[in-house]
Write a protein that holds these residues in place. Sequence first.
Motif: not given
Length: 163
Positions: A53-57, A59-62, A88-91, A96-100
């Motif tokens: 689970m992405p961390s709230e820190t 911010v973009v991924t969360f 995909l364009e920005t991040q 390097d997390v395959p599931m994301i």
Amino acid sequence: PGALSSSSSIRSPLALLLRFLREMSWPALLKSGWPLFALLSQLQMLAKGSDDMPSETDVVTFQYYQDLKRLLKEGKPDPLAKRGAVFLETQGKKTDVPMILLCALTSQLLGDDLTPGPDTDSALKHVQAFFKESIRSVDDLYASLLSAWPLYAILQAGSLTVR
């Protein structure tokens, strides 16, 4: 965690499933109407994984994760595809997390601009190729089923759109 066990009794079926997912043509699988991704989505929901689970820190991924879950729940495929494209364009090169990456890439199957036919088959083959690069072992497949990232729900939604 959850309903899935890491015991050796699940390794053999997962090995067969992994081989099937890696070798079976996904366009052919979707055309067959067999609900494999729906079944995997249900397993993933039962597992209730949260290790990745992405961390709230972050911010973009969360925020992407929250948007992804909300748009899936609301049944809004085109906005989900657009949100995945922006991620995909920005991040894409920053994570390097395959599931994301698999979720963002797979969400592209949900765009209004993709209609059933050769382009869809090509896009699906591209997603499957990235899946093969990312999910190489039974442990990888097991981790994908325990993931908080709803890959299999997106694949199921995509299967309904591209058929």
